[in-house]
Design a protein around this motif. Structure first.
Motif, PDB file in Angstrom:
ATOM      1  N   ALA A 277       0.826  -1.241  -0.061  1.00  0.00           N
ATOM      2  CA  ALA A 277      -0.053  -0.074  -0.078  1.00  0.00           C
ATOM      3  C   ALA A 277       0.885   1.426  -0.109  1.00  0.00           C
ATOM      4  O   ALA A 277       0.756   2.378  -0.771  1.00  0.00           O
ATOM      5  CB  ALA A 277      -0.824   0.132   1.267  1.00  0.00           C
ATOM      6  N   ILE A 278       1.862   1.272   0.670  1.00  0.00           N
ATOM      7  CA  ILE A 278       2.676   2.420   0.894  1.00  0.00           C
ATOM      8  C   ILE A 278       3.553   2.567  -0.702  1.00  0.00           C
ATOM      9  O   ILE A 278       3.589   3.767  -1.135  1.00  0.00           O
ATOM     10  CB  ILE A 278       4.043   2.143   1.930  1.00  0.00           C
ATOM     11  N   GLN A 279       3.797   1.467  -1.304  1.00  0.00           N
ATOM     12  CA  GLN A 279       4.605   1.633  -2.455  1.00  0.00           C
ATOM     13  C   GLN A 279       3.637   2.050  -3.532  1.00  0.00           C
ATOM     14  O   GLN A 279       4.054   2.761  -4.452  1.00  0.00           O
ATOM     15  CB  GLN A 279       5.308   0.154  -2.865  1.00  0.00           C
ATOM     16  N   LEU A 280       2.480   1.811  -3.519  1.00  0.00           N
ATOM     17  CA  LEU A 280       1.257   2.125  -4.357  1.00  0.00           C
ATOM     18  C   LEU A 280       1.294   3.657  -4.283  1.00  0.00           C
ATOM     19  O   LEU A 280       1.276   4.560  -5.288  1.00  0.00           O
ATOM     20  CB  LEU A 280      -0.092   1.508  -4.056  1.00  0.00           C
ATOM     21  N   VAL A 281       1.169   4.186  -3.266  1.00  0.00           N
ATOM     22  CA  VAL A 281       1.025   5.873  -2.837  1.00  0.00           C
ATOM     23  C   VAL A 281       2.375   6.514  -3.406  1.00  0.00           C
ATOM     24  O   VAL A 281       2.143   7.602  -3.973  1.00  0.00           O
ATOM     25  CB  VAL A 281       0.590   5.934  -1.332  1.00  0.00           C
ATOM     26  N   GLN A 282       3.258   5.865  -2.899  1.00  0.00           N
ATOM     27  CA  GLN A 282       4.766   6.366  -3.440  1.00  0.00           C
ATOM     28  C   GLN A 282       4.851   6.383  -5.033  1.00  0.00           C
ATOM     29  O   GLN A 282       5.109   7.618  -5.674  1.00  0.00           O
ATOM     30  CB  GLN A 282       5.659   5.409  -2.872  1.00  0.00           C
ATOM     31  N   THR A 283       4.233   5.302  -5.622  1.00  0.00           N
ATOM     32  CA  THR A 283       4.257   5.369  -7.320  1.00  0.00           C
ATOM     33  C   THR A 283       3.459   6.342  -7.722  1.00  0.00           C
ATOM     34  O   THR A 283       3.793   7.142  -8.657  1.00  0.00           O
ATOM     35  CB  THR A 283       4.022   3.888  -7.686  1.00  0.00           C
ATOM     36  N   ALA A 284       2.346   6.440  -7.199  1.00  0.00           N
ATOM     37  CA  ALA A 284       1.249   7.392  -7.759  1.00  0.00           C
ATOM     38  C   ALA A 284       1.829   8.981  -7.571  1.00  0.00           C
ATOM     39  O   ALA A 284       1.626   9.757  -8.323  1.00  0.00           O
ATOM     40  CB  ALA A 284       0.139   7.444  -7.047  1.00  0.00           C
ATOM     41  N   ASN A 285       2.481   9.219  -6.418  1.00  0.00           N
ATOM     42  CA  ASN A 285       3.072  10.277  -6.037  1.00  0.00           C
ATOM     43  C   ASN A 285       4.084  10.657  -7.074  1.00  0.00           C
ATOM     44  O   ASN A 285       4.354  11.983  -7.751  1.00  0.00           O
ATOM     45  CB  ASN A 285       3.689  10.385  -4.651  1.00  0.00           C
ATOM     46  N   LYS A 286       4.958   9.768  -7.447  1.00  0.00           N
ATOM     47  CA  LYS A 286       6.168   9.943  -8.221  1.00  0.00           C
ATOM     48  C   LYS A 286       5.928  10.168  -9.720  1.00  0.00           C
ATOM     49  O   LYS A 286       6.306  10.841 -10.335  1.00  0.00           O
ATOM     50  CB  LYS A 286       7.163   8.830  -8.203  1.00  0.00           C
TER      51      LYS A 286
END
Length: 579
Positions: A277-286
């Motif tokens: 879940a953290i990686q998903l938000v990070q990816t969307a952010n990047k």
């Protein structure tokens, strides 16, 4: 002479308050909001305060003052909005606790929510909805998922059984998640895949509920429920390429973001995040796919080896992403009767004997060492899910014990605190922990708590907001979405009225009601303080970020449940338009 000097000083002070910050350069996104019968509620101060107009430029508020003075900033490219009678502009709402990423999982599931957010109020209706979904999804290798069923609001007042789910299909795995998120029901196929049909199988921190003969009823609680969800994600979801799966997840995250905007929320929360879940938000952010700010809390159990990595983002935004705290879950839910209580439930839940009080998730010393690692070694703050009063006792004892390792800038938070005793509120004040309460429980589960779960005395004291105010406790309120939608205005209404859904004449704990203004503070400036963002968010003030919500009503005087959101601005940019 004295009169002229006083006037000059007064004029100077007015000019200083209303001047734009230094280095002002008009941008193409400049907006002016003036009032033409409507209101601009600032959320500054102990009582409601208003201004006539504001000017927004470069994502920040550069002027507050009179209509005429604001219009001096107007150029040919400036957008001007005159707020008409019946509308209110105020700070964007701040999500103190919910699960924006978990919410995306509901988009692939059959909606089994009952009133007021759905229509599944009988087990027959629930089973028919699952059968309809089965016909539409012929892939026999994937699971049929349902989400949001609620035994407290089903006519039968019980959980569906494994045998009933087998009527839908005994060959296709089926799982339905309880509205609390702390339990769910599986059919025989899924129980077999999980190994839960083995009578010797146990789950640490969870329960495989069994009947008198030792056979599973289908109900899985706490870590047994978590284990089922992890297995489903790894083995039973539709097969897609990595890129297809990522793109689908990103689109669902953006859909959830839009739903939060539709409820007036500009800062979103994922309150218990797995590494994925953290990686998903990070990816969307990047990738520039986020418009709102996302505050993410790593779940300790699944992230304990990654916390040093996540600390890079602790309390500081990388564009729209930051880590807010580390999440610990000490017990379950009161409506699901898995919260950890000091005294027994009025009626024991399925599979338990009279006198049942619920269970802690952690061993006391184990939890102490985990919390010390986070607060002392990592110097990070914690959010502790404590629903039952025994869990609250545990959390308060541990924070007291850990005080030598807690620095002044740590805002440790007690999430939910539903079954909070009167004697615990002063202890919360002494400990310095900040509670985030969930008053919508009064509305949706009020009679269930009173008649089935807690009894009148304890039910009348859930989410004790008035006692919190009387003890000078700063608190927030939240929705815990997807337990409810991210509907903060209904949470505000519940805090103000405490009326129950099933009988609107019943007020659950009339001595705990608070004013609409205090409830609105809990989702604006107080929530900004919880996230250590009060210098930039939570009120309409010079130099703060232009996170704004335009409401089709007056939230201080109208029925907050039915006030619509007309528009939402994030950093001055229109991100939601419901014209």
């Amino acid at each position: 002479m004295k009169t002229r000097l006083t006037f000059a000083l007064l004029l100077c002070s007015v000019l200083l308050v209303s001047m734009p910050y230094s280095g002002y350069t008009q941008r193409s996104d400049q907006r002016i909001f003036t009032t033409k019968g409507g209101k601009i509620l600032t959320m500054e101060g102990k009582s409601p305060a208003y201004v006539d107009a504001i000017v927004v430029n470069g994502g920040k508020i550069i002027f507050t003052g009179t209509n005429n003075a604001a219009l001096q900033y107007r150029t040919v490219t400036t957008k001007v909005y005159e707020i008409p009678r019946g509308e209110t502009l105020m700070p964007g709402f701040i999500d103190a606790h919910a699960h924006a990423v978990q919410y995306t999982g509901t988009y692939d599931a059959v909606d089994l929510n009952p009133l007021p957010y759905g229509h599944t109020n009988t087990i027959d209706t629930l089973l028919q909805q699952l059968k309809d979904s089965l016909r539409k999804c012929p892939d026999t290798g994937t699971i049929i998922m349902g989400n949001g069923y609620d035994d407290s609001r089903l006519r039968e007042r019980r959980h569906p059984t494994v045998q009933e789910l087998n009527q839908v299909s005994a060959d296709r795995p089926i799982f339905i998640e309880h509205v609390s998120g702390h339990m769910g029901v599986a059919n025989s196929k899924l129980l077999h895949l999980l190994g839960f049909d083995n009578p010797d199988t146990t789950v640490a921190g969870g329960t495989i509920v069994r009947d008198a003969n030792g056979n599973p009823t289908g109900l899985l609680i706490e870590n047994a429920n978590v284990g089922a969800m992890i297995y489903i994600a790894q083995h039973l979801m539709p097969k897609e390429s990595e890129q297809e799966a990522l793109e689908k997840s990103l689109r669902k995250l953006q859909r959830a973001e839009k739903e939060w905007f539709a409820y007036g929320i500009t800062t979103l929360c994922e309150g218990r995040a797995s590494p994925a879940a953290i990686q998903l938000v990070q990816t969307a952010n990047k990738l520039g796919r986020l418009r709102g700010d996302f505050i993410v809390l790593p779940d300790f159990d699944t992230n304990k080896d990654l916390l040093k990595q996540w600390k890079t983002y602790y309390k500081q935004y990388d564009k729209h992403f930051k880590i807010g705290a580390v999440k610990f879950t000490l017990d379950g839910s009161p409506q699901g009767r898995s919260a950890w209580l000091k005294d027994p439930y009025v009626n024991a839940p399925l599979g338990e004997k009279p006198g049942f009080k619920g269970h802690p998730i952690y061993d006391h010393m184990q939890l102490y060492h985990y919390l010390r690692y986070v607060t002392d070694t990592l110097n990070m703050q914690v959010h502790m899910h404590c629903n039952g009063d025994a869990a609250i006792d545990e959390g308060l004892r541990l924070i007291d014990t850990l005080k030598p390792y807690i620095t002044k800038d740590m805002i440790n938070v007690m999430i939910h605190g539903q079954v909070c005793r009167e004697d615990q509120v002063p202890h919360i004040k002494r400990t310095g922990i900040m509670p985030s309460w969930f008053p919508t429980h009064c509305y949706i589960w009020g009679l269930w708590h009173r008649d089935t779960v807690l009894g009148a005395a304890r039910a009348n004291h859930i989410s004790p907001l008035r006692q919190g105010l009387d003890n000078n406790i700063l608190f927030t309120i939240h929705t815990d979405a997807p337990v409810t939608p991210p509907d903060l205005l209904t949470a505000v209404w519940s805090a103000v009225h405490r009326r129950t859904l099933m009988d609107s004449t019943v007020v659950l704990g009339s001595d705990q009601v608070i004013s609409a203004y205090e409830a609105l503070k809990a989702i604006t400036i107080n929530a900004a303080i919880q996230w250590d963002e009060q210098q930039s968010k939570g009120s309409i003030k010079l130099h703060k970020r232009a996170d704004l919500v335009l409401l089709k009503g007056d939230p201080l005087h109208d029925d907050q449940r039915y006030i619509g959101v007309k528009g939402v601005f994030k950093d001055g940019v229109l991100v939601y338009d419901n014209e």
